[in-house]
Scaffold this active site. Structure first.
Site, PDB file in Angstrom:
ATOM      1  N   ARG A 158       0.877  -1.187   0.000  1.00  0.00           N
ATOM      2  CA  ARG A 158       0.000   0.000   0.000  1.00  0.00           C
ATOM      3  C   ARG A 158       0.906   1.226   0.000  1.00  0.00           C
ATOM      4  NH1 ARG A 158      -5.140   0.330   3.674  1.00  0.00           N
ATOM      5  NH2 ARG A 158      -5.828   1.609   1.925  1.00  0.00           N
TER       6      ARG A 158
ATOM      7  N   ASP B 169      -2.408   9.115   7.294  1.00  0.00           N
ATOM      8  CA  ASP B 169      -1.552   8.064   6.738  1.00  0.00           C
ATOM      9  C   ASP B 169      -0.159   8.590   6.415  1.00  0.00           C
ATOM     10  OD1 ASP B 169      -4.497   7.382   5.987  1.00  0.00           O
ATOM     11  OD2 ASP B 169      -3.359   5.518   6.068  1.00  0.00           O
TER      12      ASP B 169
HETATM   13  O1  MRU Z   1      -7.626   2.592   3.911  1.00  0.00           O
HETATM   14  P1  MRU Z   1      -7.442   2.520   5.399  1.00  0.00           P
HETATM   15  O2  MRU Z   1      -8.619   1.964   6.115  1.00  0.00           O
HETATM   16  O3  MRU Z   1      -6.148   1.821   5.768  1.00  0.00           O
HETATM   17  O4  MRU Z   1      -7.298   4.042   5.817  1.00  0.00           O
HETATM   18  C1  MRU Z   1      -7.052   4.352   7.161  1.00  0.00           C
HETATM   19  C2  MRU Z   1      -7.040   5.803   7.439  1.00  0.00           C
HETATM   20  O5  MRU Z   1      -7.191   6.622   6.562  1.00  0.00           O
HETATM   21  C3  MRU Z   1      -6.745   6.218   8.852  1.00  0.00           C
HETATM   22  O6  MRU Z   1      -7.368   7.421   9.156  1.00  0.00           O
HETATM   23  C4  MRU Z   1      -5.236   6.383   9.015  1.00  0.00           C
HETATM   24  O7  MRU Z   1      -4.565   5.212   8.614  1.00  0.00           O
HETATM   25  C5  MRU Z   1      -4.846   6.722  10.383  1.00  0.00           C
HETATM   26  S1  MRU Z   1      -4.955   5.308  11.429  1.00  0.00           S
HETATM   27  C6  MRU Z   1      -4.451   5.705  12.968  1.00  0.00           C
END
Ligand code: MRU
Length: 368
Positions: free
Chosen positions: A95, A247
């Site tokens: 990812r 992220d």
């Molecule tokens: O696609 P995801 O579910 O992995 O996205 C997660 C998010 O956008 C969260 O807000 C981010 O990872 C922060 S987690 C503490």
């Protein structure tokens, strides 16, 4: 394996742990939530990579932890330099947006690379365990920092504090506690009346399925709202603050987070609602300053837009088509909120302005 009870029903879970065999890892299968609580065994680097790609595990800190254990499992099979590099390359590509994955893998490489081959596996498992423990401690510290903001609002308002959050940045996204939700759990546990507006977070519904699940299980009052509803509630004075996760945050305070975060920040700005981002320092990408130009945004399958998973009245979990058959769909998984729309960054070392100077105040070791 299916487990009846969860953290809140008597047993405490982290989201990832070393299994009884002492080397494979178990995770909570987040694709099954909120309808079933199931754990899944990951027994190889390939399985760890697949779990990240398929979002069995998700959330920036948790994919970092899963990547770290993926590297451990690769080394168990082959501790050579070539195998180490191969596993790193495979895992880091799973990812692209969350920097925590690369950060965790780099930490692992630094701990393992200079070890003799016969010590690499032990060193890797020790480092992965440490990264997980650190994540828990860091998020607890973020919780304590963010709690002060909620307390300040509660002190002035003398009635329920309404917090809006987007996506899932709770314990399911981390090893434990969560980032954006840690202050909320602490406020709730302290007896501060709190209510959370939970953006459903289309297309994968991490808010409606995961955040609501977490909050409900912990007894925190919340309402799931359509992603488009937040601005309306802000206009009517029903949102005291927003707290979201991230992220990747640039050295200048631009914030990449789940798609839709930017629109919430715009609405918050227009309505004078404070917009905070909670993050561990492992989410800061010190190498870049322009989030809009320099952060790679993951483009996911349009099927996540055109189809949706749900449970029928008979209890069957099904995926159904939602949109006009044949119409194409685009699915950017994240967007970037410019620093100017961010009221503050809640880090484990303090709450700072979303600027380079703000970040350097609490992370002075990063000044060049
Ligand atoms: O696609 P995801 O579910 O992995 O996205 C997660 C998010 O956008 C969260 O807000 C981010 O990872 C922060 S987690 C503490």
């Amino acid at each position: 394996m299916t487990v009846d009870e969860m953290k809140i029903h008597g047993r405490h879970y982290r989201t990832i742990w070393v299994a009884a065999d002492g080397w494979s890892v178990e995770v909570i299968d987040q694709t099954k939530l909120p309808f079933a609580f199931e754990t899944k065994l990951l027994a190889s680097a390939d399985e760890a990579a697949e779990a990240i790609k398929a979002m069995i595990v998700r959330g920036a800190p948790l994919i970092g932890a899963t990547g770290a254990y993926g590297l451990c499992m690769a080394l168990r099979v082959d501790a050579s330099d070539e195998a180490l590099e191969r596993a790193y390359d495979m895992l880091v590509k799973t990812r692209p947006t969350a920097i925590n994955l690369k950060w965790a893998l780099d930490e692992m490489m630094a701990s393992v690379r200079n070890q003799p081959k016969d010590r690499r596996v032990a060193a890797a498992y020790a480092r992965a365990a440490q990264l997980c423990d650190d994540d828990v401690a860091t998020n607890e510290a973020i919780g304590r920092q963010g709690l002060t903001l909620i307390e300040a609002i509660a002190g002035k308002k003398k009635s329920t504090v309404n917090v809006l959050t987007h996506c899932n940045a709770g314990w399911l996204a981390c090893v434990d506690w969560g980032t954006a939700l840690a202050p909320i759990y602490m406020a709730h546990d302290k007896g501060i009346p709190i209510h959370v507006w939970v953006d459903e977070t289309r297309p994968r519904n991490q808010g409606g399925s995961l955040t609501a699940y977490e909050l409900g299980a912990h007894g925190v009052k919340h309402s799931i709202i359509a992603d488009n509803a937040g601005g309306h509630y802000m206009q009517h004075g029903d949102v005291d603050m927003c707290i979201v996760g991230t992220d990747r945050t640039t050295a200048s305070g631009d914030v990449a987070n789940k798609i839709g975060t930017y629109l919430k920040a715009l609405a918050a700005h227009d309505n004078g609602v404070p917009f905070y981002v909670a993050l561990p320092s492992s989410t800061i990408d010190w190498t870049i300053a322009d989030g809009m130009k320099q952060i790679e945004i993951e483009e996911r399958s349009g099927r996540e837009i055109t189809h949706v998973q749900g449970r029928t009245a008979a209890g069957e979990v099904l995926t159904v088509e939602l949109t006009a058959p044949g119409s194409p769909a685009r699915n950017p998984a994240f967007d970037v909120t410019p620093a100017r729309l961010v009221t503050g960054l809640i880090t484990e070392r303090g709450i700072v302005a979303a600027t380079r100077d703000g970040l350097l105040k609490v992370f002075p070791e990063r000044a060049r």
